[in-house]
Design an enzyme around this catalytic site. Structure first.
Site, PDB file in Angstrom:
ATOM      1  N   HIS A 129       0.850  -1.199   0.000  1.00  0.00           N
ATOM      2  CA  HIS A 129       0.000   0.000   0.000  1.00  0.00           C
ATOM      3  C   HIS A 129       0.884   1.247   0.000  1.00  0.00           C
ATOM      4  O   HIS A 129       2.103   1.154   0.152  1.00  0.00           O
ATOM      5  CB  HIS A 129      -0.988  -0.004   1.160  1.00  0.00           C
ATOM      6  CG  HIS A 129      -0.380   0.077   2.529  1.00  0.00           C
ATOM      7  ND1 HIS A 129       0.385  -0.929   3.071  1.00  0.00           N
ATOM      8  CD2 HIS A 129      -0.434   1.045   3.489  1.00  0.00           C
ATOM      9  CE1 HIS A 129       0.772  -0.591   4.293  1.00  0.00           C
ATOM     10  NE2 HIS A 129       0.304   0.610   4.566  1.00  0.00           N
ATOM     11  N   HIS A 133       1.343   4.017   1.876  1.00  0.00           N
ATOM     12  CA  HIS A 133       1.823   4.814   3.003  1.00  0.00           C
ATOM     13  C   HIS A 133       3.347   4.921   3.001  1.00  0.00           C
ATOM     14  O   HIS A 133       4.062   3.973   2.679  1.00  0.00           O
ATOM     15  CB  HIS A 133       1.330   4.234   4.322  1.00  0.00           C
ATOM     16  CG  HIS A 133      -0.119   4.505   4.570  1.00  0.00           C
ATOM     17  ND1 HIS A 133      -0.856   3.806   5.501  1.00  0.00           N
ATOM     18  CD2 HIS A 133      -0.983   5.406   4.014  1.00  0.00           C
ATOM     19  CE1 HIS A 133      -2.106   4.264   5.500  1.00  0.00           C
ATOM     20  NE2 HIS A 133      -2.197   5.225   4.608  1.00  0.00           N
ATOM     21  N   ASP A 145       5.671   4.955   5.216  1.00  0.00           N
ATOM     22  CA  ASP A 145       6.515   4.041   5.994  1.00  0.00           C
ATOM     23  C   ASP A 145       6.632   2.665   5.341  1.00  0.00           C
ATOM     24  O   ASP A 145       7.350   1.798   5.835  1.00  0.00           O
ATOM     25  CB  ASP A 145       6.024   3.929   7.441  1.00  0.00           C
ATOM     26  CG  ASP A 145       4.641   3.324   7.562  1.00  0.00           C
ATOM     27  OD1 ASP A 145       3.761   3.660   6.747  1.00  0.00           O
ATOM     28  OD2 ASP A 145       4.420   2.524   8.493  1.00  0.00           O
ATOM     29  N   HIS A 146       5.945   2.485   4.210  1.00  0.00           N
ATOM     30  CA  HIS A 146       6.061   1.250   3.436  1.00  0.00           C
ATOM     31  C   HIS A 146       6.673   1.478   2.055  1.00  0.00           C
ATOM     32  O   HIS A 146       7.008   0.513   1.375  1.00  0.00           O
ATOM     33  CB  HIS A 146       4.690   0.586   3.292  1.00  0.00           C
ATOM     34  CG  HIS A 146       4.140   0.082   4.585  1.00  0.00           C
ATOM     35  ND1 HIS A 146       4.065  -1.252   4.913  1.00  0.00           N
ATOM     36  CD2 HIS A 146       3.654   0.748   5.667  1.00  0.00           C
ATOM     37  CE1 HIS A 146       3.553  -1.389   6.134  1.00  0.00           C
ATOM     38  NE2 HIS A 146       3.297  -0.179   6.608  1.00  0.00           N
ATOM     39  N   HIS A 181      -7.724  -0.677   5.340  1.00  0.00           N
ATOM     40  CA  HIS A 181      -6.722   0.259   5.862  1.00  0.00           C
ATOM     41  C   HIS A 181      -6.496   1.375   4.843  1.00  0.00           C
ATOM     42  O   HIS A 181      -6.462   2.558   5.193  1.00  0.00           O
ATOM     43  CB  HIS A 181      -5.429  -0.505   6.135  1.00  0.00           C
ATOM     44  CG  HIS A 181      -4.314   0.326   6.685  1.00  0.00           C
ATOM     45  ND1 HIS A 181      -4.364   0.936   7.916  1.00  0.00           N
ATOM     46  CD2 HIS A 181      -3.093   0.645   6.162  1.00  0.00           C
ATOM     47  CE1 HIS A 181      -3.239   1.595   8.128  1.00  0.00           C
ATOM     48  NE2 HIS A 181      -2.454   1.438   7.075  1.00  0.00           N
ATOM     49  N   ASP A 192      -0.551  -3.701   6.321  1.00  0.00           N
ATOM     50  CA  ASP A 192      -1.214  -3.183   7.521  1.00  0.00           C
ATOM     51  C   ASP A 192      -2.699  -3.524   7.573  1.00  0.00           C
ATOM     52  O   ASP A 192      -3.468  -2.859   8.262  1.00  0.00           O
ATOM     53  CB  ASP A 192      -1.052  -1.659   7.586  1.00  0.00           C
ATOM     54  CG  ASP A 192       0.366  -1.234   7.921  1.00  0.00           C
ATOM     55  OD1 ASP A 192       1.220  -2.112   8.134  1.00  0.00           O
ATOM     56  OD2 ASP A 192       0.621  -0.017   7.953  1.00  0.00           O
ATOM     57  N   HIS A 204       4.040  -4.466  11.076  1.00  0.00           N
ATOM     58  CA  HIS A 204       4.439  -3.786  12.309  1.00  0.00           C
ATOM     59  C   HIS A 204       4.482  -4.749  13.485  1.00  0.00           C
ATOM     60  O   HIS A 204       3.761  -5.746  13.523  1.00  0.00           O
ATOM     61  CB  HIS A 204       3.455  -2.657  12.658  1.00  0.00           C
ATOM     62  CG  HIS A 204       3.479  -1.514  11.704  1.00  0.00           C
ATOM     63  ND1 HIS A 204       4.293  -0.420  11.872  1.00  0.00           N
ATOM     64  CD2 HIS A 204       2.781  -1.290  10.559  1.00  0.00           C
ATOM     65  CE1 HIS A 204       4.088   0.441  10.882  1.00  0.00           C
ATOM     66  NE2 HIS A 204       3.176  -0.068  10.068  1.00  0.00           N
TER      67      HIS A 204
END
Length: 256
Positions: free
Chosen positions: A56, A58, A60-61, A114, A131, A169
């Site tokens: 996805h 985001h 942080d990915h 998400h 996530d 995570h």
């Protein structure tokens, strides 16, 4: 079926970037939010990065994708989402991602909730689900609806119980704390919480877990079970088995 080796590359405070290898010095990584720890691990292990898989959009990915692809020439594969730039190919439900240098392939499962375009990669006994599903939890509904998340979790729940769940995570301890509020009589959940606490105290990670274990302890995969529905009704008396129960416990978790 080729065997795969999956190792964790910690990033930020609690992210896991998953490194997949199966033969020679070829490898893939899943959701590299930061390039530096990936490059460090590649140097340590003597591996060459050939593929980058994205679940996805985001940051942080995806934050390390451009740097890693630029330096290694790795092919970048992810969901159909204009917010993810630099992809070599994009995939949706029922399609297959082939990684020929690793002699591996993964089925793509669309799992929105998400985010609206979230996907998972499933194959070789493993699910890389970003996530959407965590151990003993699920992702916040930033873009999707409870109905979408229910469908996504049902897709995951239908996979073989021995499937290993590689989530994005290290949230297991906090998720157990919440789940025990929802399902306090669940002895398997209490045992999972104890194991997670011991693992973290020893500096070990708590994931991957098996889908079979998650089906026994994760309240978001158990939204039709009487104990979970009863708990949801205390927050929303109108809750019914399924998506409205999931919505009630997700709102409860958001405020926990």
């Amino acid at each position: 079926m080729p065997e795969i080796t999956v190792s964790a590359i910690p990033a930020f405070n609690d992210n896991y970037i998953w490194l997949i290898s199966s033969r020679g010095n070829h490898c893939a990584v899943v959701d590299p939010g930061d390039a530096e720890p990936v490059k460090k691990e590649l140097r340590r292990a003597g591996l060459h990065l050939d593929y980058i898989l994205i679940t996805h959009h985001h940051a942080d990915h995806t934050g390390g994708v451009a740097e890693l692809a630029g330096e290694s020439g790795a092919k970048v594969f992810g969901p159909r989402d204009h917010r993810i730039s630099g992809q070599d190919a994009s995939y949706g439900e029922g399609e297959t991602v082939n990684l020929p240098l690793l002699k591996l392939q993964f089925d793509v499962i669309e799992i929105p909730g998400h985010t609206s375009s979230h996907i998972a990669f499933y194959g070789h006994g493993s699910l890389f689900c970003g996530d959407t599903l965590f151990s003993v939890g699920c992702g916040r509904l930033f873009e999707g609806t409870p109905a979408q998340m229910q469908v996504s979790l049902d897709k995951i729940a239908a996979l073989p119980p021995e499937t290993l769940i590689y989530c994005g995570h290290e949230y297991t301890l906090a998720n157990c704390d919440f789940a025990l509020q929802v399902d306090p009589a669940n002895e398997k959940l209490a045992a999972r919480a104890s194991r997670a606490e011991a693992a973290r105290a020893a500096g070990r990670r708590t994931v991957p877990s098996s889908l079979g274990e998650e089906l026994a302890v994760n309240p978001f995969l158990r939204s039709r079970q009487p104990a979970i529905v009863m708990a949801a009704k205390k927050r929303n008396p109108a809750a019914q088995p399924g998506e409205s129960t999931l919505a009630a416990i997700r709102a409860w978790k958001d405020a926990f």
